[in-house]
Every structure is written in structure tokens, then in C-alpha cells.
Scaffold this motif. Structure first.
Motif, PDB file in Angstrom:
ATOM      1  N   ALA A   4      -5.634  11.723  -3.773  1.00  0.00           N
ATOM      2  CA  ALA A   4      -4.274  11.822  -4.300  1.00  0.00           C
ATOM      3  C   ALA A   4      -3.743  13.222  -4.020  1.00  0.00           C
ATOM      4  O   ALA A   4      -4.392  14.218  -4.331  1.00  0.00           O
ATOM      5  N   THR A   5      -2.569  13.277  -3.411  1.00  0.00           N
ATOM      6  CA  THR A   5      -1.922  14.547  -3.118  1.00  0.00           C
ATOM      7  C   THR A   5      -0.603  14.605  -3.865  1.00  0.00           C
ATOM      8  O   THR A   5       0.187  13.667  -3.809  1.00  0.00           O
ATOM      9  N   TYR A   6      -0.389  15.690  -4.573  1.00  0.00           N
ATOM     10  CA  TYR A   6       0.841  15.875  -5.337  1.00  0.00           C
ATOM     11  C   TYR A   6       1.618  17.051  -4.767  1.00  0.00           C
ATOM     12  O   TYR A   6       1.030  18.062  -4.392  1.00  0.00           O
ATOM     13  N   THR A   7       2.937  16.902  -4.706  1.00  0.00           N
ATOM     14  CA  THR A   7       3.799  18.035  -4.406  1.00  0.00           C
ATOM     15  C   THR A   7       4.531  18.369  -5.702  1.00  0.00           C
ATOM     16  O   THR A   7       4.685  17.513  -6.573  1.00  0.00           O
ATOM     17  N   THR A  25       2.202   8.997  -5.611  1.00  0.00           N
ATOM     18  CA  THR A  25       2.017  10.118  -6.535  1.00  0.00           C
ATOM     19  C   THR A  25       3.243  11.021  -6.503  1.00  0.00           C
ATOM     20  O   THR A  25       3.916  11.136  -5.484  1.00  0.00           O
ATOM     21  N   TRP A  26       3.532  11.646  -7.636  1.00  0.00           N
ATOM     22  CA  TRP A  26       4.590  12.645  -7.718  1.00  0.00           C
ATOM     23  C   TRP A  26       4.328  13.518  -8.928  1.00  0.00           C
ATOM     24  O   TRP A  26       3.608  13.128  -9.835  1.00  0.00           O
ATOM     25  N   ALA A  27       4.874  14.717  -8.913  1.00  0.00           N
ATOM     26  CA  ALA A  27       4.632  15.673  -9.990  1.00  0.00           C
ATOM     27  C   ALA A  27       5.886  16.494 -10.246  1.00  0.00           C
ATOM     28  O   ALA A  27       6.742  16.631  -9.372  1.00  0.00           O
ATOM     29  N   HIS A  28       5.968  17.024 -11.447  1.00  0.00           N
ATOM     30  CA  HIS A  28       7.070  17.923 -11.788  1.00  0.00           C
ATOM     31  C   HIS A  28       6.672  18.755 -13.001  1.00  0.00           C
ATOM     32  O   HIS A  28       5.774  18.389 -13.755  1.00  0.00           O
ATOM     33  N   TRP A  29       7.349  19.865 -13.161  1.00  0.00           N
ATOM     34  CA  TRP A  29       7.148  20.730 -14.317  1.00  0.00           C
ATOM     35  C   TRP A  29       8.177  20.396 -15.382  1.00  0.00           C
ATOM     36  O   TRP A  29       9.326  20.115 -15.082  1.00  0.00           O
ATOM     37  N   ASP A  30       7.757  20.439 -16.632  1.00  0.00           N
ATOM     38  CA  ASP A  30       8.652  20.340 -17.785  1.00  0.00           C
ATOM     39  C   ASP A  30       8.313  21.536 -18.666  1.00  0.00           C
ATOM     40  O   ASP A  30       7.374  21.472 -19.467  1.00  0.00           O
ATOM     41  N   LEU A  36       1.780  14.885 -13.897  1.00  0.00           N
ATOM     42  CA  LEU A  36       1.229  14.271 -12.689  1.00  0.00           C
ATOM     43  C   LEU A  36       1.314  12.757 -12.854  1.00  0.00           C
ATOM     44  O   LEU A  36       0.696  12.203 -13.756  1.00  0.00           O
ATOM     45  N   HIS A  37       2.074  12.088 -11.989  1.00  0.00           N
ATOM     46  CA  HIS A  37       2.284  10.645 -12.084  1.00  0.00           C
ATOM     47  C   HIS A  37       1.617   9.936 -10.912  1.00  0.00           C
ATOM     48  O   HIS A  37       1.566  10.475  -9.809  1.00  0.00           O
ATOM     49  N   PHE A  38       1.140   8.699 -11.153  1.00  0.00           N
ATOM     50  CA  PHE A  38       0.668   7.872 -10.046  1.00  0.00           C
ATOM     51  C   PHE A  38       1.009   6.413 -10.324  1.00  0.00           C
ATOM     52  O   PHE A  38       1.173   6.002 -11.469  1.00  0.00           O
TER      53      PHE A  38
END
Length: 80
Positions: A4-7, A25-30, A36-38
Motif C-alpha cells: 500500500a502506497t499513500y500520498t 489508498t489515500w491519505a490526508h492530514w486533519d 490513512l484510508h483504504f
């Protein structure tokens, strides 16, 4: 096993690329928390990662086949 690769820009990554059933997969800061989502097929999950002092906390939400679970994982620095 798939890697799994996240940006960190919120854009979705698919492995293998272009596969409708691939691992998405996707990621973000809060604030100070990293999300980290999949998703793959009807299975999805999210890890919310935070650090406070020497403690790493992961809030893990998983859903598969209509059932869902939430777990909290807490890791602390070992002292010698």
C-alpha cells in the motif's frame, strides 16, 4: 502481498493501476492527525494516527461484509 502506497495530497492511489478491484489508498492530514484510508472491493478501512509525547495512538475503523469494528491501538516508548 500488495504494498500500500499513500500520498499526502488526498489523491487516490490504485494498485495495480487501472484495476477496478485494485487496492485504493489515500491519505490526508486533519490538524496533527494523519488519516490513512483504504478500499478494496466492499472492504474499507481507516487509520487515524496521532502522536502525543512518547505515545503513538491509532484509531482503526474496518468494514467488511456489512460488519464493522473500531479498535484503538496505543504504543508507548519502552523505558530501560
Amino acid at each position: 502481498p500488495r504494498k500500500a502506497t499513500y500520498t499526502l495530497d488526498g489523491k487516490q492511489n490504485v494498485v495495480p493501476p487501472g484495476d477496478v478491484n485494485g487496492l485504493k489508498t489515500w491519505a490526508h492530514w486533519d490538524g496533527a492527525k494523519l488519516h490513512l484510508h483504504f478500499k478494496q472491493g466492499q472492504n474499507w478501512g481507516r487509520d487515524v494516527v496521532s502522536v502525543n509525547g512518547g505515545t503513538l495512538t491509532i484509531l482503526r475503523d474496518l468494514e467488511s461484509g456489512g460488519g464493522s469494528t473500531t479498535r484503538t491501538l496505543i504504543y508507548g516508548k519502552a523505558t530501560s
